[in-house]
Motif scaffolding. Structure first.
Motif, mmCIF file in Angstrom:
data_model
loop_
_atom_site.group_PDB
_atom_site.id
_atom_site.type_symbol
_atom_site.label_atom_id
_atom_site.label_comp_id
_atom_site.label_asym_id
_atom_site.label_seq_id
_atom_site.Cartn_x
_atom_site.Cartn_y
_atom_site.Cartn_z
ATOM 1 N N LEU A 103 -43.218 13.946 10.508
ATOM 2 C CA LEU A 103 -42.220 13.809 9.523
ATOM 3 C C LEU A 103 -41.432 12.258 9.707
ATOM 4 N N ILE A 104 -41.257 11.860 11.311
ATOM 5 C CA ILE A 104 -40.540 10.468 11.154
ATOM 6 C C ILE A 104 -41.811 9.678 11.210
ATOM 7 N N LEU A 105 -42.766 9.706 11.638
ATOM 8 C CA LEU A 105 -43.911 8.858 11.058
ATOM 9 C C LEU A 105 -43.882 8.775 9.795
ATOM 10 N N SER A 106 -44.452 9.576 8.861
ATOM 11 C CA SER A 106 -44.350 9.288 7.541
ATOM 12 C C SER A 106 -42.942 8.259 7.474
ATOM 13 N N PHE A 107 -41.931 8.864 7.143
ATOM 14 C CA PHE A 107 -40.585 8.229 7.277
ATOM 15 C C PHE A 107 -41.056 6.709 7.278
ATOM 16 N N PHE A 108 -42.261 6.431 8.359
ATOM 17 C CA PHE A 108 -42.475 4.851 8.453
ATOM 18 C C PHE A 108 -43.794 4.285 7.893
ATOM 19 N N MET A 109 -44.042 5.323 7.229
ATOM 20 C CA MET A 109 -45.393 5.236 6.937
ATOM 21 C C MET A 109 -45.210 4.866 5.418
ATOM 22 N N ALA A 110 -44.097 4.964 4.439
ATOM 23 C CA ALA A 110 -44.089 5.391 3.231
ATOM 24 C C ALA A 110 -43.301 4.077 3.031
ATOM 25 N N ILE A 111 -42.267 3.844 4.113
ATOM 26 C CA ILE A 111 -41.755 2.162 3.768
ATOM 27 C C ILE A 111 -42.488 0.947 4.197
ATOM 28 N N ALA A 112 -43.232 1.225 5.721
ATOM 29 C CA ALA A 112 -43.848 -0.120 5.920
ATOM 30 C C ALA A 112 -45.078 0.176 5.234
ATOM 31 N N VAL A 113 -46.197 1.016 4.852
ATOM 32 C CA VAL A 113 -47.092 0.693 4.330
ATOM 33 C C VAL A 113 -47.624 2.233 3.021
ATOM 34 N N SER B 75 -49.037 1.791 0.555
ATOM 35 C CA SER B 75 -50.318 2.396 -0.063
ATOM 36 C C SER B 75 -50.314 3.361 0.054
ATOM 37 N N ILE B 76 -50.276 3.614 1.271
ATOM 38 C CA ILE B 76 -50.844 4.765 2.133
ATOM 39 C C ILE B 76 -49.962 5.740 2.294
ATOM 40 N N GLY B 77 -48.529 5.790 1.987
ATOM 41 C CA GLY B 77 -47.214 7.037 2.031
ATOM 42 C C GLY B 77 -46.923 7.500 0.608
ATOM 43 N N ILE B 78 -47.260 6.376 0.062
ATOM 44 C CA ILE B 78 -46.766 6.991 -0.795
ATOM 45 C C ILE B 78 -47.991 7.035 -2.815
ATOM 46 N N ASP B 79 -47.610 8.379 -3.453
ATOM 47 C CA ASP B 79 -48.771 8.696 -3.960
ATOM 48 C C ASP B 79 -48.226 8.486 -4.799
ATOM 49 N N TYR B 80 -47.894 7.033 -5.826
ATOM 50 C CA TYR B 80 -47.962 6.211 -6.744
ATOM 51 C C TYR B 80 -47.904 6.883 -8.054
ATOM 52 N N GLU B 81 -49.456 7.776 -8.175
ATOM 53 C CA GLU B 81 -50.543 8.554 -8.967
ATOM 54 C C GLU B 81 -49.515 9.718 -9.633
ATOM 55 N N LEU B 82 -48.528 10.172 -9.027
ATOM 56 C CA LEU B 82 -47.415 11.835 -8.914
ATOM 57 C C LEU B 82 -46.300 11.260 -8.925
ATOM 58 N N GLY B 83 -45.972 9.913 -9.478
ATOM 59 C CA GLY B 83 -44.358 9.570 -9.503
ATOM 60 C C GLY B 83 -44.096 9.559 -8.672
ATOM 61 N N GLY B 84 -44.630 8.061 -7.618
ATOM 62 C CA GLY B 84 -44.294 8.032 -5.902
ATOM 63 C C GLY B 84 -43.333 9.301 -5.235
ATOM 64 N N ALA B 85 -44.339 10.149 -4.923
ATOM 65 C CA ALA B 85 -43.878 11.064 -4.571
ATOM 66 C C ALA B 85 -44.853 10.612 -2.977
ATOM 67 N N TRP B 86 -43.255 11.563 -2.100
ATOM 68 C CA TRP B 86 -44.328 10.208 -0.603
ATOM 69 C C TRP B 86 -45.396 11.334 0.000
ATOM 70 N N ARG B 87 -46.225 10.734 0.725
ATOM 71 C CA ARG B 87 -47.159 11.651 1.781
ATOM 72 C C ARG B 87 -47.104 11.386 3.193
ATOM 73 N N GLY B 88 -46.578 10.550 2.878
ATOM 74 C CA GLY B 88 -46.434 10.311 4.674
ATOM 75 C C GLY B 88 -48.172 9.892 4.573
ATOM 76 N N ALA B 89 -47.802 10.471 6.343
ATOM 77 C CA ALA B 89 -49.307 9.885 7.236
ATOM 78 C C ALA B 89 -50.094 11.293 6.488
ATOM 79 N N LEU B 90 -49.902 12.706 6.216
ATOM 80 C CA LEU B 90 -50.915 13.827 5.538
ATOM 81 C C LEU B 90 -51.885 13.132 4.303
ATOM 82 N N SER B 91 -52.212 14.257 4.010
ATOM 83 C CA SER B 91 -53.517 13.754 2.194
ATOM 84 C C SER B 91 -52.744 13.540 1.192
ATOM 85 N N GLN B 92 -51.716 14.432 1.810
ATOM 86 C CA GLN B 92 -51.259 14.551 0.066
ATOM 87 C C GLN B 92 -49.737 15.021 0.206
#
Length: 436
Positions: free
Chosen positions: A146-156, A158-175
């Motif tokens: 969860l901590i890794l996903s938080f930083f990925m959503a903030i720092a990266v 393009s990977i951490g946020i799924d903009y096709e789904l309304g900006g939903a966070w996926r973080g370090a996970l696949s979806q």
């Protein structure tokens, strides 16, 4: 707080550390993208599942489990003899289906993977406090993700946020749904951790709030419902008498659980949360609306065409959803996108394992429920936790295929729960008999 009984264990410190390592690694390997590749193309999950990286990851865990079981074979054999008998039959049936599967090597390989997961589950149960060990180290690992996903959503993003789904966070996970499920399980684990050992109020509040924040940012309605359901189930079942001072709380939790299940059924039908107007309407009108289940019915109709070819014994375990140029190619051609499941786990079981396999799976679930009733007389905290997990898996499998689907986190954790309940019941009975 309730102190869990210390079950007999002959594991030394090195072996206990190996078990802890296996728990941490199984969470990481089952949740992070296959082969640690953040390639979100439609076929990546299929191609990476059979990659060398994935084989090395899980192969190393199977070797460690074999080492632990070999060193403590007499005790492990007692747990094996006490295991859910229908789980054993499911394992045998999956392996046997390689005899008629059109992709016998693939079916055989995937069946062996199930056996490896069962071995890991048995090795974990050899520890002195397997539930406490599982709760703590799964929670530590999930919190790290969860901590890794938080930083990925903030720092990266393009990977951490799924903009096709309304900006939903996926973080370090696949979806986003996977991130939501991790947050939902973390919320439950923080609660059970506070019930079985002393946890500082500040740490508990911080853990719950951070997990809830990630849950909200994932925008996963399913996971929000799971959070309510598991929390209600756990606190409903963890106390002994309904006539105690907790009766009002229990009544509230029963109503909450029923409402949560009703909302989930609506979500399963409509793929969205009900509006206030719909919630206030009669149940008939609530569920009588037309819907296309966001394309799920199209998939189901096509899968039924395949099921009708081998209704009784199935196509072969793990032989259908293999992406482009596989047996599911006709589904891809008809839909013009690449599904990797039918979004109904029971339908997938019927397709690949046939009616015989589906009946064995249902009997496995019913037998697990019976084991939980017995365990509740010996350790209500543990029975409440595994009951909540069983309820979630059974319900969510109607919309997401997870039961007996390889290295999917819910499947791995479910298999561990099957083994944990039967092993804990046996050992607690043995301890009770020895103390009598």
């Amino acid at each position: 707080m309730q102190n869990l009984p210390v079950l007999p264990s002959s594991l030394n410190q090195l072996e206990t550390n190996i078990v802890k390592l296996m728990i941490v690694l199984f969470v990481i390997f089952s949740l992070l993208p296959y082969g640690l590749s953040w390639d979100y193309t439609g076929s990546s999950a299929v191609t990476m599942e059979g990659s060398l990286t994935t084989k090395l990851q899980w192969g190393s865990l199977f070797i460690l489990a074999t080492f632990i079981l070999y060193r403590h074979l007499p005790e492990a054999l007692k747990d094996i003899r006490a295991m859910n008998p229908f789980l054993a039959l499911v394992l045998i049936w999956c392996l046997a289906s390689s005899l008629w599967s059109p992709l016998s090597a693939t079916t055989f390989k995937r069946a062996i993977q199930l056996y490896g997961l069962v071995m890991i589950g048995f090795s974990v149960q050899l520890a002195a406090r397997p539930l406490q060990l599982m709760v703590n180290y799964v929670l530590y690992t999930l919190s790290g993700l969860l901590i890794l996903s938080f930083f990925m959503a903030i720092a990266v993003p393009s990977i951490g946020i799924d903009y096709e789904l309304g900006g939903a966070w996926r973080g370090a996970l696949s979806q986003k749904n996977e991130l939501g499920q991790v947050a939902a399980l973390s919320i439950l684990l923080w609660q059970i951790k506070s019930c079985i050992e002393k946890v500082g109020v500040r740490n508990l509040a911080l853990g719950l709030l951070f997990s809830f924040f990630i849950l909200v940012m994932s925008k996963s309605s399913t996971s929000m419902i799971i959070t309510l359901l598991t929390t209600g189930m756990f606190h409903l079942l963890r106390k002994r008498h309904i006539s105690s001072s907790y009766s009002l709380t229990r009544a509230t939790l029963v109503i909450t659980c029923l409402l949560t299940i009703a909302v989930y059924i609506f979500f399963m039908q409509e793929s969205r949360m009900p509006t206030w107007q719909e919630a206030a309407s009669p149940v008939a009108s609530l569920f009588g609306k037309g819907t296309d289940l966001t394309g799920r019915t199209d998939v189901w109709q096509l899968v039924w065409l395949e099921i009708n070819k081998h209704y009784l014994i199935g196509l072969g375990y793990g032989a259908f959803w293999l992406g482009p140029d596989s047996l599911s190619q006709f589904v891809i051609d008809a839909l013009h996108w690449i599904p990797l499941q039918s979004h109904n786990g029971y339908l997938d079981i019927l397709n690949e394992q046939g009616l015989i396999g589906l009946i064995l799976v249902i009997l496995t679930l019913l037998t697990q429920a019976g084991f939980l009733v017995t365990l509740a007389r010996l350790d209500r905290q543990q029975a409440a936790f595994w009951s909540a997990m069983l309820t979630v898996v059974v319900i969510t499998n109607f919309t997401e295929s997870s039961l007996f689907r390889g290295f999917v986190f819910q499947n791995v954790f479910f298999i561990f729960s099957l083994i944990a309940v039967s092993s804990a019941t046996r050992r607690l009975k043995q301890a009770k008999a020895q103390s009598a």
